[in-house]
Design an enzyme around this catalytic site. Sequence first.
Site, mmCIF file in Angstrom:
data_model
loop_
_atom_site.group_PDB
_atom_site.id
_atom_site.type_symbol
_atom_site.label_atom_id
_atom_site.label_comp_id
_atom_site.label_asym_id
_atom_site.label_seq_id
_atom_site.Cartn_x
_atom_site.Cartn_y
_atom_site.Cartn_z
ATOM 1 N N CYS A 51 -5.681 4.194 -1.505
ATOM 2 C CA CYS A 51 -6.672 4.044 -2.584
ATOM 3 C C CYS A 51 -6.020 3.970 -3.965
ATOM 4 C CB CYS A 51 -7.738 5.117 -2.477
ATOM 5 S SG CYS A 51 -9.341 4.464 -2.972
ATOM 6 N N HIS B 233 -9.840 4.633 3.227
ATOM 7 C CA HIS B 233 -9.344 5.984 3.538
ATOM 8 C C HIS B 233 -9.088 6.173 5.023
ATOM 9 C CE1 HIS B 233 -9.718 7.721 -0.463
ATOM 10 N NE2 HIS B 233 -10.693 6.850 -0.608
ATOM 11 N N GLU C 218 -7.591 8.508 6.332
ATOM 12 C CA GLU C 218 -7.713 9.942 6.660
ATOM 13 C C GLU C 218 -9.180 10.318 6.871
ATOM 14 O OE1 GLU C 218 -7.510 8.787 3.694
ATOM 15 O OE2 GLU C 218 -8.678 10.003 2.316
ATOM 16 N N ASN D 46 -14.151 4.769 -1.168
ATOM 17 C CA ASN D 46 -14.651 5.315 -2.424
ATOM 18 C C ASN D 46 -13.807 4.762 -3.548
ATOM 19 O OD1 ASN D 46 -15.161 6.799 -4.697
ATOM 20 N ND2 ASN D 46 -14.105 8.627 -3.971
HETATM 21 N N1 LIG Z 1 -10.545 6.992 -4.056
HETATM 22 C C1 LIG Z 1 -9.691 6.496 -4.927
HETATM 23 O O1 LIG Z 1 -8.491 6.749 -4.887
HETATM 24 C C2 LIG Z 1 -10.275 5.658 -6.041
HETATM 25 C C3 LIG Z 1 -9.291 4.877 -6.854
HETATM 26 C C4 LIG Z 1 -9.807 4.448 -8.208
HETATM 27 N N2 LIG Z 1 -10.139 5.586 -8.997
HETATM 28 C C5 LIG Z 1 -11.001 3.529 -8.051
HETATM 29 O O2 LIG Z 1 -12.119 3.930 -8.309
HETATM 30 O O3 LIG Z 1 -10.865 2.402 -7.655
#
Ligand SMILES: NC(=O)CC[C@H](N)C(=O)O
Length: 357
Positions: free
Chosen positions: A248, A333, A335, A290
Amino acid sequence: MGNKAYLVLENGKVFCGEAFGAAGEVTAEVVFTTGMTGYLETLTDKSYFGQIVVQTFPLIGNYGVIPSDFEGNMIGPRGYIVKEWCQSPSNFRSEGDLDTFFKARGVVGLCGIDTRALTKIIRESGVMNGMITTDPANVDFDQLRAYRVEKAVESTSVKEIERHTNPNKTVTVALMDYGMKENIRRKLEKFGAEVIICPYNTTAEQIRALGVDGIMLSNGPGDPADNPEVIRNLQEIMQLNIPLFGICLGHQLLALANGFKTEKLKYGHRGANQPVKNLETGRVYISSQNHGYAVVSSSIDREIASEYFINVNDKTCEGIRYKKIPAFSVQFHPEACGGPCDTSFLFETFFDMMKKS
Ligand SMILES: NC(=O)CC[C@H](N)C(=O)O
């Protein structure tokens, strides 16, 4: 009945509902997540730092508050919006209800609004700032529009190196903490790593001295491009030639360190059923996501990297494999927590890389 409270969006739209949790006002970016479960993981995910989270699922809190499910030691979002919160949770692991938990941890909640109408606005106009307030007449719209989260990574990272000994250790991994989810550490440990959690600004020299077999770049909050020092630091870490795996925010930062670009998505991907396609095999996986930003596919220099995964819905970049350094990264993710474990095999890929090198 709670007191009346409002969500005021920067486009002028006002939703009236009821306050729950801690009393107070918050201004932040309003984002929605479609996960039907996993609200505790969402609430303790630091990637939501500086955001107000809207849950599209209409009833939240039915299995209560379970501290062993937390993904971090702090609350991620600044504010939390639901259609309805469950006043009598039922689960043998539950230690209480959301309202009591929010009051203890200072989380401002808003319930009883039409979260479906709110989500449609965000989906059609894009994410925007909003304010949860008891006094909608007094909102300063210039201030509301100007809000931007600051020092997100610095505020959520550990301050000192933390070593987590593991009796089943086969390798040692430095976990760069940009606002990490606990399940990344748990997963690494399960696969046999002794994990050393490193502050976001740990230098390449310090990492070399730790003598690790691999480096994990964690998830985290905010706009990836807001971290020029972290990106410069990563350019040096890359030169160590130690296997790297980015998740991410870690994926986005590694892309920026390689000269690629990131962009803000209209309303992001947040939920537990985002389809991603492995471009090497054509296979589709369901992933937990996310994020509000993504790497611009056309900015990937094909001499040094290739696109590994894409999102099936909007074809945006979901992963990169590097050709000249032992590294790969994903936007989703693997995980999980919450969400499906379909892509957990990527940890095996990382461990294979470490064992080979
Ligand atoms: N879950 C994250 O690592 C999000 C990465 C970054 N903050 C975004 O919104 O794209």
